[in-house]
Design a protein around this motif. Sequence first.
Motif, PDB file in Angstrom:
ATOM      1  N   TYR A   1      10.808  18.451 -15.714  1.00 10.22           N
ATOM      2  CA  TYR A   1       9.742  18.559 -14.724  1.00 10.22           C
ATOM      3  C   TYR A   1       8.391  18.276 -15.358  1.00 10.22           C
ATOM      4  N   GLY A   2       7.450  17.883 -14.513  1.00  2.24           N
ATOM      5  CA  GLY A   2       6.066  17.787 -14.921  1.00  2.24           C
ATOM      6  C   GLY A   2       5.358  19.093 -14.601  1.00  2.24           C
ATOM      7  N   ALA A   3       4.031  19.062 -14.593  1.00  4.10           N
ATOM      8  CA  ALA A   3       3.246  20.265 -14.318  1.00  4.10           C
ATOM      9  C   ALA A   3       3.560  20.814 -12.929  1.00  4.10           C
ATOM     10  N   ASP A   4       3.612  22.133 -12.822  1.00  4.40           N
ATOM     11  CA  ASP A   4       3.818  22.800 -11.526  1.00  4.40           C
ATOM     12  C   ASP A   4       5.033  22.269 -10.779  1.00  4.40           C
ATOM     13  N   TRP A   5       6.111  21.993 -11.511  1.00  2.00           N
ATOM     14  CA  TRP A   5       7.387  21.558 -10.938  1.00  2.00           C
ATOM     15  C   TRP A   5       7.340  20.170 -10.320  1.00  2.00           C
ATOM     16  N   HIS A   6       6.358  19.396 -10.683  1.00  2.00           N
ATOM     17  CA  HIS A   6       6.268  18.032 -10.170  1.00  2.00           C
ATOM     18  C   HIS A   6       7.224  17.095 -10.931  1.00  2.00           C
ATOM     19  N   PRO A   7       7.454  15.892 -10.407  1.00  2.00           N
ATOM     20  CA  PRO A   7       8.401  14.971 -11.040  1.00  2.00           C
ATOM     21  C   PRO A   7       8.010  14.598 -12.468  1.00  2.00           C
ATOM     22  N   SER A   8       9.003  14.555 -13.326  1.00  2.00           N
ATOM     23  CA  SER A   8       8.823  14.124 -14.713  1.00  2.00           C
ATOM     24  C   SER A   8       8.753  12.606 -14.784  1.00  2.00           C
ATOM     25  N   GLU A   9       8.486  12.086 -15.968  1.00  2.00           N
ATOM     26  CA  GLU A   9       8.473  10.626 -16.154  1.00  2.00           C
ATOM     27  C   GLU A   9       9.817  10.015 -15.772  1.00  2.00           C
ATOM     28  N   LYS A  10      10.894  10.670 -16.169  1.00  2.00           N
ATOM     29  CA  LYS A  10      12.223  10.115 -15.867  1.00  2.00           C
ATOM     30  C   LYS A  10      12.485  10.120 -14.369  1.00  2.00           C
TER      31      LYS A  10
ATOM     32  N   GLU B   1       0.851  -1.191   0.000  1.00  2.00           N
ATOM     33  CA  GLU B   1       0.000   0.000   0.000  1.00  2.00           C
ATOM     34  C   GLU B   1       0.890   1.246   0.000  1.00  2.00           C
ATOM     35  N   PHE B   2       0.554   2.214  -0.870  1.00  2.00           N
ATOM     36  CA  PHE B   2       1.284   3.472  -0.950  1.00  2.00           C
ATOM     37  C   PHE B   2       0.380   4.597  -0.453  1.00  2.00           C
ATOM     38  N   ILE B   3       0.834   5.306   0.564  1.00  2.00           N
ATOM     39  CA  ILE B   3       0.098   6.448   1.105  1.00  2.00           C
ATOM     40  C   ILE B   3       0.881   7.701   0.727  1.00  2.00           C
ATOM     41  N   GLY B   4       0.245   8.618  -0.001  1.00  2.00           N
ATOM     42  CA  GLY B   4       1.023   9.751  -0.456  1.00  2.00           C
ATOM     43  C   GLY B   4       0.203  10.954  -0.868  1.00  2.00           C
ATOM     44  N   ASP B   5       0.865  11.831  -1.604  1.00  2.00           N
ATOM     45  CA  ASP B   5       0.266  13.069  -2.079  1.00  2.00           C
ATOM     46  C   ASP B   5       0.348  13.111  -3.593  1.00  2.00           C
ATOM     47  N   SER B   6       0.542  14.298  -4.167  1.00  2.00           N
ATOM     48  CA  SER B   6       0.532  14.438  -5.622  1.00  2.00           C
ATOM     49  C   SER B   6       1.633  13.637  -6.304  1.00  2.00           C
ATOM     50  N   ILE B   7       2.758  13.441  -5.635  1.00  2.00           N
ATOM     51  CA  ILE B   7       3.859  12.672  -6.229  1.00  2.00           C
ATOM     52  C   ILE B   7       3.405  11.235  -6.467  1.00  2.00           C
ATOM     53  N   THR B   8       2.711  10.664  -5.491  1.00  2.00           N
ATOM     54  CA  THR B   8       2.198   9.301  -5.629  1.00  2.00           C
ATOM     55  C   THR B   8       1.094   9.231  -6.673  1.00  2.00           C
ATOM     56  N   CYS B   9       0.273  10.277  -6.771  1.00  2.00           N
ATOM     57  CA  CYS B   9      -0.810  10.314  -7.763  1.00  2.00           C
ATOM     58  C   CYS B   9      -0.297  10.352  -9.199  1.00  2.00           C
ATOM     59  N   GLY B  10       0.951  10.786  -9.394  1.00  2.00           N
ATOM     60  CA  GLY B  10       1.447  10.988 -10.756  1.00  2.00           C
ATOM     61  C   GLY B  10       0.995  12.317 -11.333  1.00  2.00           C
ATOM     62  N   TYR B  11       0.818  13.309 -10.466  1.00  3.51           N
ATOM     63  CA  TYR B  11       0.388  14.656 -10.840  1.00  3.51           C
ATOM     64  C   TYR B  11       1.291  15.222 -11.931  1.00  3.51           C
ATOM     65  N   GLY B  12       0.691  15.602 -13.062  1.00  2.00           N
ATOM     66  CA  GLY B  12       1.413  16.310 -14.112  1.00  2.00           C
ATOM     67  C   GLY B  12       2.557  15.566 -14.751  1.00  2.00           C
ATOM     68  N   VAL B  13       2.611  14.241 -14.579  1.00  2.00           N
ATOM     69  CA  VAL B  13       3.767  13.483 -15.070  1.00  2.00           C
ATOM     70  C   VAL B  13       3.864  13.495 -16.593  1.00  2.00           C
ATOM     71  N   GLU B  14       2.728  13.724 -17.268  1.00  2.00           N
ATOM     72  CA  GLU B  14       2.742  13.748 -18.733  1.00  2.00           C
ATOM     73  C   GLU B  14       2.686  15.171 -19.294  1.00  2.00           C
ATOM     74  N   ALA B  15       2.828  16.171 -18.438  1.00  2.00           N
ATOM     75  CA  ALA B  15       2.821  17.559 -18.902  1.00  2.00           C
ATOM     76  C   ALA B  15       4.094  17.865 -19.686  1.00  2.00           C
ATOM     77  N   LYS B  16       4.039  18.892 -20.510  1.00  2.00           N
ATOM     78  CA  LYS B  16       5.176  19.239 -21.357  1.00  2.00           C
ATOM     79  C   LYS B  16       6.250  20.013 -20.605  1.00  2.00           C
ATOM     80  N   SER B  17       5.848  20.779 -19.590  1.00  2.00           N
ATOM     81  CA  SER B  17       6.824  21.570 -18.856  1.00  2.00           C
ATOM     82  C   SER B  17       6.270  21.940 -17.491  1.00  2.00           C
TER      83      SER B  17
END
Length: 584
Positions: free
Chosen positions: A408-417, A223-239
Amino acid sequence: MSKVKKNLSIIMALVLTGSLIGNTVYALADPDGNGVLNADDFFHLVSVFHGKQESSSGDDVNGDGVVNIMDAVTLKSEILENDSTGNEVTDGKYPATEQYVKLIGRTLHKNDVTWLVHSGAAAEFTVTASKASVTLAGDGCVHSEEKYRPRYAVFVDGELIEDKVLDTEEKEIELFSGSTKRTATVKVIHLSEANNGAIGVKSINAGTGSSVKPTPDKKYLVEFIGDSITCGYGVEAKSNGDQFSTSTENFMKSYAYLAAEQIGVDYSAVSYSGYGVTSGYTSDAQNRDQLVPDYYNYVGRLDDYKVAWDFDRRQPDAVVINLGTNDSSYVSKDVEGRSADFEKDYYDFLTQVREKNPDAAIVCTVGTMGGDEVYAIIEKTVEKYISQTGDKKISYFHSTVQNPANGYGADWHPSEKTQQLSAYVMADKLCDALGIPSDKIGLNAVEEAEYEMIQNKDNGVNASSYLGYDKSFWINSVTAGKELDDLQAYIAPLDLNPGGKFVLSFDYSGSVSEFSVKIQQNYGEKEVYFSDIVKAGSGTDKKQYSAEITLDQNDDNCALVIGIGGQDNSQMTLSNVSLMKVSN
């Protein structure tokens, strides 16, 4: 009475009043040979009994050597037993319940619909039929602004057939169709997060004579308990300039899903963007409206899903807590008492998680988007919890901060890499927690190594060095001896156990014209496993070195050695040093 049961009763009456033929056949067990006993097989047997079709070896259902009434009785018993749970399977419509599908993550069956509530929640099953479809349902969020509607994906035998944002309250999706039966594995998965509604699975539609079965559970559940990083927030955004949209949020590209896939375990996620333990994301004042502990005991936060979660449904073997990133927006302010607030609330949440998961290993982490001050409190709190409770099945580690070079992903979130690199580390930590071997794939063996300059003063070497905060390593020589090995950048220890294929890479700049590269033992006679000589050429611009290496030594105490001796009045800077395992 379901239509399946009604048809079987009619067929049995026909069989009992008809003319039975006792043909001797070979003993097999399935009239049409497709591996599924169903109503179609009854119709076939009736046709055989009345001479309308030829009998075959498969008509001897009970294997007694003859085709007779007992085969029909056996067949009826088998089919009715498989339909004995009370679920109505009318015209091949199967509800998305645990009898027919494997439910992944936090789900809720309500009003004849199974709702996939959290990130990554899924329904997975195998279906045997000539054609099949799935009917999805949408909740009130499908009427939200487009960027806030829930996103889903559908896979058939691992192939993506649909990936969309749901904008309607009901939708039927064809899985496959044809003239002959096939067996396919299907997965319907919620890609966005629970804050923006759920994806409903209303029914699997496969027609008369079909079969739908859940895929088997894997050995372990995490089980993973988390926030936007766990959700994959903005991971497919362009910048990083892109703002939030469910269309760029994809749990299947988050570290959680990728790590679970890498080590072959089932997963479940409880994650909300912007949420924390003592404070949700804030500009200053404490945000007590967005706290994960307040909703952890429920299926979901939204009113439709705020139902107590059944923790006995399947206990996880490990629980990952990746919280604190949003808390840092409150805790990092230099205000007395804020760190104490976080420590108390984090301790209380550990207690809550342990109460609900008494036997699970607990792994605590934070750091991908910064928050060093919060990690220090987590480290202190976990040690305090272990000391006071004696709980030895809890650990912690600092997640590697995202590297701007990886985007980066959206709003400085983690990118796919970045998410993938985090997944490699998480997979390794989970292997430790679960007590299973780690293949170490994707790990940088240099990550936790020490950097040292070694100079052979007997040959007159006089040099100095400096290690930067980003682990860039600078060496400057006045005199450098006679040989390349007289002045070395020595990076150790490296863990290469188990061995495999690696990629060694680093950036370098400076005035050296030549240098050596070695991977060797860090003890004893220092056997060399790999060596190379590099002609750096002229100029001081940054260049990159890269080499693919196969190392079978299974050595957990190695060193990377860069030799730059024999070149007086020279300088070299090493940066972004990596020795990453890419395969076994």
